[in-house]
Design an enzyme around this catalytic site. Structure first.
Site, PDB file in Angstrom:
ATOM      1  N   GLY A  52      26.419   8.864  57.471  1.00  0.00           N
ATOM      2  CA  GLY A  52      26.526   8.935  56.012  1.00  0.00           C
ATOM      3  C   GLY A  52      25.594   9.977  55.448  1.00  0.00           C
ATOM      4  CB  SER A  94      22.690  -4.487  51.452  1.00  0.00           C
ATOM      5  OG  SER A  94      22.891  -4.809  50.088  1.00  0.00           O
ATOM      6  CE1 TYR A 112      27.711  -2.229  51.001  1.00  0.00           C
ATOM      7  CE2 TYR A 112      26.397  -3.950  49.955  1.00  0.00           C
ATOM      8  CZ  TYR A 112      26.493  -2.678  50.495  1.00  0.00           C
ATOM      9  OH  TYR A 112      25.390  -1.861  50.550  1.00  0.00           O
TER      10      TYR A 112
END
Length: 247
Positions: free
Chosen positions: A13, A139, A153
């Protein structure tokens, strides 16, 4: 040049806001970086900053065969990888009933399968070198269930956290550390574009430090975990959420 610099790092990424910050920080630390994203043109501006030290690679990390082929080619041309930063990720804000099976599978494929495929290859190199650092960008949603983030997610990042623990346990005796960072609300398009202004203001009210996280702050944390002074830290998930969650 010492043994702690000029290592070959992989950052996934890398074309995104956080990926660019991490790549630049690892360059500043003296390493070479294989910068991975879906298309080479996405990486061109970043690669132009240090053409002799950034190796741009276009790979779909959800494709196990593509990952293995690219990794073997990278090894043959540039040597073993001893730093891996699994940063690539797809966001979905859809909760369970709004999440299609196709969306679930795609989120899992990029956010969890990809890091697994890459880590398998990295561990091969790191074990041969008897030194390695894997840093997974998890996260806040893995600990909260997703405040604004969706079900797929949050679940994928929870899986990435457990993958972190499992890889850390199996590789700790081999000079390899595996850690995660769990950021909350970093100033990337996930916040600036995929949240409404009302959602952003609501989250700011809930962040005790009163601001969003900077991508460079995450990059500095990656730098520490990827460096020589973090050798006694493994299987850890470092929270970076401005005090939203304290545990």
């Amino acid at each position: 040049m010492t043994a702690t610099t000029n290592r070959l790092a992989v950052v996934t990424g890398a074309a995104g806001t956080m990926g660019q910050a991490i790549t630049r920080q690892l360059l500043a630390d003296g390493h070479r970086v294989a910068a991975i994203d879906l298309k080479l043109e996405m990486l061109a501006p970043l690669a132009a900053e240090a053409p002799d030290r950034i190796i741009p690679l276009a790979i779909d990390i959800s494709d196990a065969d593509a990952v293995e082929s690219a990794w073997n080619s990278l090894n043959a041309a540039h040597g073993p990888v001893t730093i891996l930063v699994n940063n690539a990720g797809l966001l979905s804000n859809n909760k369970a009933e709004q999440s299609s099976p196709e969306e679930w599978r795609r989120i899992m494929a990029v956010n969890l399968d990809g890091p697994f495929y890459l880590s398998r290859m990295a561990l091969r190199d790191m074990r041969a070198e008897k030194w390695g650092r894997i840093v997974n960008i998890c996260s806040l949603s893995m600990k909260t269930g997703g405040l604004t983030a969706g079900t797929a997610y949050a679940a994928s990042k929870g899986g990435l956290g457990v993958l972190t623990f499992s890889l850390a346990r199996e590789s700790a005796a081999q000079g390899i550390t595996v850690n995660g960072i769990a950021p909350g609300y970093v100033l990337t398009p996930m916040v600036t574009e995929q949240l409404t202004e009302e959602q952003r203001q609501a989250q700011l009210r809930d962040i005790p430090v009163g601001r969003f996280c900077g991508a460079d702050e995450v990059a500095h944390c990656v730098s520490y975990l990827a460096g020589p002074n973090a050798g006694f830290i493994t299987g850890e998930i470092i929270d970076m959420n401005g005090g939203m969650l304290m545990d």
